[in-house]
Design an enzyme around this catalytic site. Structure first.
Site, PDB file in Angstrom:
ATOM      1  N   ARG A 124       0.865  -1.288  -0.139  1.00  9.51           N
ATOM      2  CA  ARG A 124       0.009  -0.146  -0.075  1.00  9.51           C
ATOM      3  C   ARG A 124       1.006   1.007  -0.061  1.00  9.51           C
ATOM      4  O   ARG A 124       1.982   1.211   0.436  1.00  9.51           O
ATOM      5  CB  ARG A 124      -0.850  -0.047   1.364  1.00  9.51           C
ATOM      6  N   LYS A 132      -3.030  -2.401   7.659  1.00  3.72           N
ATOM      7  CA  LYS A 132      -4.274  -1.783   8.144  1.00  3.72           C
ATOM      8  C   LYS A 132      -4.559  -2.419   9.396  1.00  3.72           C
ATOM      9  O   LYS A 132      -4.134  -3.614   9.391  1.00  3.72           O
ATOM     10  CB  LYS A 132      -5.400  -2.051   7.216  1.00  3.72           C
ATOM     11  N   HIS A 191      -1.798   2.612  -6.240  1.00  2.98           N
ATOM     12  CA  HIS A 191      -2.811   1.728  -6.309  1.00  2.98           C
ATOM     13  C   HIS A 191      -2.740   0.614  -7.353  1.00  2.98           C
ATOM     14  O   HIS A 191      -3.112  -0.496  -7.170  1.00  2.98           O
ATOM     15  CB  HIS A 191      -4.009   2.435  -5.832  1.00  2.98           C
ATOM     16  N   ARG A 219      -0.035  -1.762  -7.230  1.00  3.97           N
ATOM     17  CA  ARG A 219      -0.384  -2.807  -6.246  1.00  3.97           C
ATOM     18  C   ARG A 219      -1.464  -3.960  -6.893  1.00  3.97           C
ATOM     19  O   ARG A 219      -1.466  -5.130  -6.585  1.00  3.97           O
ATOM     20  CB  ARG A 219      -1.106  -2.160  -4.829  1.00  3.97           C
ATOM     21  N   TYR A 250     -10.740  -7.746  -5.202  1.00  2.00           N
ATOM     22  CA  TYR A 250      -9.380  -6.908  -5.405  1.00  2.00           C
ATOM     23  C   TYR A 250      -8.710  -7.284  -6.787  1.00  2.00           C
ATOM     24  O   TYR A 250      -8.380  -6.564  -7.813  1.00  2.00           O
ATOM     25  CB  TYR A 250      -8.141  -6.869  -4.440  1.00  2.00           C
TER      26      TYR A 250
END
Length: 302
Positions: free
Chosen positions: A150, A174, A242, A245, A277
């Site tokens: 991230r 996170k 992003h 990733r 994702y």
């Protein structure tokens, strides 16, 4: 007790928000737009008063809103305004309970960024190294794509978090969850190049990646630099952290087919997050199952 007409009750609520709650003009405008639209839908549904409104009537408003073309995000906003209004009506003694509390809006579809094709990634990373900042940027791009980090994990990385001998990095993800991930030989090579030059910037702390001033590089600066390199390297699509990733996850999954491993590498708490994702659909999962599971061919004759 006098029953307030639908529209009058809404206007009183909006005055309450303006005078007592002192909400911003934009918030008041949004509340007013949504609730006045609800009044029209309620009248079309032949609702005589808000006191008669139950969960079925609220669901009817939701259905008619969808038929009118309201998107999921706008519908969630409409329901939120309606819940607040009904809470106020209950506090005023105009209603006994809030009928919208048990009604949920349809979930908005998650829009995922398009991944960068492998050839385009190679083109992006083929940077002509002619100054220390270019070396730094190449190292950041290599680490970002090499480990699927991230943006926050990249900028918060300290030198003590790296083990170049084993090719691993420790990151705090996170929810303050720690994980160790491999970063790949190419990323290690460019980190070594960067560390040869890092002292030129007069580091003020242990941050791996520094700005020109020797401070920890900001997330905004990383986004800006990645975007600029995408343009310089002639990529047709916008480059941002992003997307790198996402590309890491997609390419790993395409090569390995190991959803659990990709989940661990990305630091996702739930497998379902990884599944979304990496835009892995059920049809693909079913084909993998049919090909691999010993019980998948139970209906076929041997």
């Amino acid at each position: 007790m006098t029953v307030l007409p639908l529209q009058e009750a809404v206007e009183r609520f909006l005055r309450y928000l303006k005078v007592e709650r002192q909400l911003s003009p934009l918030t008041l405008l949004n509340y007013g737009r949504q609730l006045r639209a609800v009044v029209q839908l309620a009248e079309e549904g032949r609702l005589a008063s808000w006191a008669q409104c139950d969960a079925a009537a609220v669901r009817g408003i939701v259905v008619r809103s969808r038929r009118a073309g309201l998107q999921a995000s706008s519908l969630a906003l409409r329901l939120s305004a309606l819940r607040s209004f009904f809470d106020w009506m209950v506090s005023q003694g105009e209603m006994k309970a809030n009928p919208a509390k048990g009604v949920s809006a349809p979930k908005a579809p998650r829009h995922l960024p398009k991944n960068i094709e492998v050839d385009d990634v190679n083109q992006l990373l083929d940077i002509d190294i002619n100054d220390p900042l270019a070396v730094r940027d190449r190292a950041m791009l290599e680490v970002m794509y090499g480990a699927g980090l991230r943006l926050s994990e990249l900028v918060n990385m300290d030198c003590r978090h790296l083990d170049l001998a084993t090719g691993e990095v420790w990151v705090m993800g996170k929810g303050s969850k720690e994980r160790r991930v491999p970063i790949g030989r190419s990323a290690v090579t460019w980190l070594e190049h960067w560390f040869d030059l890092r002292e030129l910037f007069g580091p003020e702390d242990d941050a791996v990646f520094l700005s020109k001033q020797g401070k920890r590089i900001s997330a905004r600066n990383v986004q800006k630099r990645f975007s600029e390199w995408g343009i310089k390297q002639g990529l047709s699509s916008h480059v941002h952290p992003h997307k790198l990733r996402h590309s890491f996850a997609t390419h790993m999954l395409e090569s390995s087919g190991d959803l659990r491993a990709v989940q661990e590498l990305l630091g996702h708490a739930n497998l379902s997050t990884t599944q979304i994702y990496t835009h892995l659909d059920f049809q693909h999962l079913a084909s993998v199952y049919d090909a691999a599971h010993p019980r998948a061919k139970r209906g076929k004759k041997s």
